[in-house]
Enzyme design. Structure first.
Site, PDB file in Angstrom:
ATOM      1  N   ASP A 156      -9.541   3.099   7.998  1.00  0.00           N
ATOM      2  CA  ASP A 156      -9.410   4.321   7.190  1.00  0.00           C
ATOM      3  C   ASP A 156     -10.288   5.432   7.755  1.00  0.00           C
ATOM      4  O   ASP A 156      -9.870   6.589   7.853  1.00  0.00           O
ATOM      5  CB  ASP A 156      -9.838   4.066   5.741  1.00  0.00           C
ATOM      6  CG  ASP A 156      -8.851   3.187   4.994  1.00  0.00           C
ATOM      7  OD1 ASP A 156      -7.710   3.048   5.444  1.00  0.00           O
ATOM      8  OD2 ASP A 156      -9.251   2.643   3.950  1.00  0.00           O
ATOM      9  N   HIS A 183      -5.230   1.107  -2.418  1.00  0.00           N
ATOM     10  CA  HIS A 183      -5.685  -0.238  -2.088  1.00  0.00           C
ATOM     11  C   HIS A 183      -5.229  -1.145  -3.215  1.00  0.00           C
ATOM     12  O   HIS A 183      -5.465  -0.832  -4.379  1.00  0.00           O
ATOM     13  CB  HIS A 183      -7.218  -0.299  -2.004  1.00  0.00           C
ATOM     14  CG  HIS A 183      -7.766   0.285  -0.739  1.00  0.00           C
ATOM     15  ND1 HIS A 183      -9.115   0.373  -0.490  1.00  0.00           N
ATOM     16  CD2 HIS A 183      -7.148   0.790   0.351  1.00  0.00           C
ATOM     17  CE1 HIS A 183      -9.309   0.917   0.710  1.00  0.00           C
ATOM     18  NE2 HIS A 183      -8.131   1.193   1.235  1.00  0.00           N
ATOM     19  N   GLU A 204       0.831  -1.195   0.000  1.00  0.00           N
ATOM     20  CA  GLU A 204       0.000   0.000   0.000  1.00  0.00           C
ATOM     21  C   GLU A 204       0.873   1.254   0.000  1.00  0.00           C
ATOM     22  O   GLU A 204       1.817   1.365   0.766  1.00  0.00           O
ATOM     23  CB  GLU A 204      -0.877  -0.035   1.254  1.00  0.00           C
ATOM     24  CG  GLU A 204      -1.964   1.016   1.297  1.00  0.00           C
ATOM     25  CD  GLU A 204      -2.856   0.820   2.516  1.00  0.00           C
ATOM     26  OE1 GLU A 204      -2.769   1.627   3.445  1.00  0.00           O
ATOM     27  OE2 GLU A 204      -3.627  -0.160   2.544  1.00  0.00           O
TER      28      GLU A 204
HETATM   29 ZN   LIG Z   1      -7.658   1.929   3.018  1.00  0.00          ZN
END
Ligand SMILES: [Zn+2]
Length: 137
Positions: free
Chosen positions: A87, A76, A29
């Site tokens: 998040d 993502h 990520e």
């Molecule tokens: Zn996320």
């Protein structure tokens, strides 16, 4: 001292940078903080030494010293660009413009959310990021 920042949009070059960075860090990520100049998001702040664990990326950003930021960006490694519950907790604490980019990381595979996780418009603006700050006038 938190000033309410009105954001008009994100510079196209900055968006491209985000999409490219998201692609190149796969399968990890990508995460960063967004800063705005004259109401336009033109800067992505990445922290050095971000771990390869995608779960920890945003948590570590949250540990940053206090600085004025517009929001955050992260990727993502899938096409699901809905914010996770983690998040949303992060969004609520850091700025009001939060971009999530998903596969395939093109100009349509990202969304901007506000601090509550609602989708919000973030126009992509053609501005010269290197130019002096008076362009807007
Ligand atoms: Zn996320």
């Amino acid at each position: 001292m938190k000033r309410k920042m009105e954001i008009k949009g994100i510079a196209r070059d900055t968006l491209y940078f985000i999409l490219e960075a998201s692609r190149s860090t796969l399968p990890v990520e990508f995460a960063g903080l967004l800063r705005a100049e004259d109401g336009v998001i033109t800067e992505v702040i990445m922290l050095p030494g971000t771990e390869s664990s995608s779960k920890s990326a945003l948590v570590r950003l949250y540990m940053l010293p206090n600085m004025r930021i517009a929001g955050s960006v992260h990727s993502h490694p899938s096409s699901n660009i809905r914010p996770s519950s983690a998040d949303l907790i992060f969004f609520s604490k850091t700025g009001d413009y939060h971009i999530i980019a998903g596969l395939p990381f093109d100009e349509r595979s990202w969304t901007c959310y506000d601090r509550t996780g609602s989708q919000r418009d973030l126009p992509v603006l053609d501005v010269d990021v290197e130019e002096d700050e008076d362009w807007f006038d």
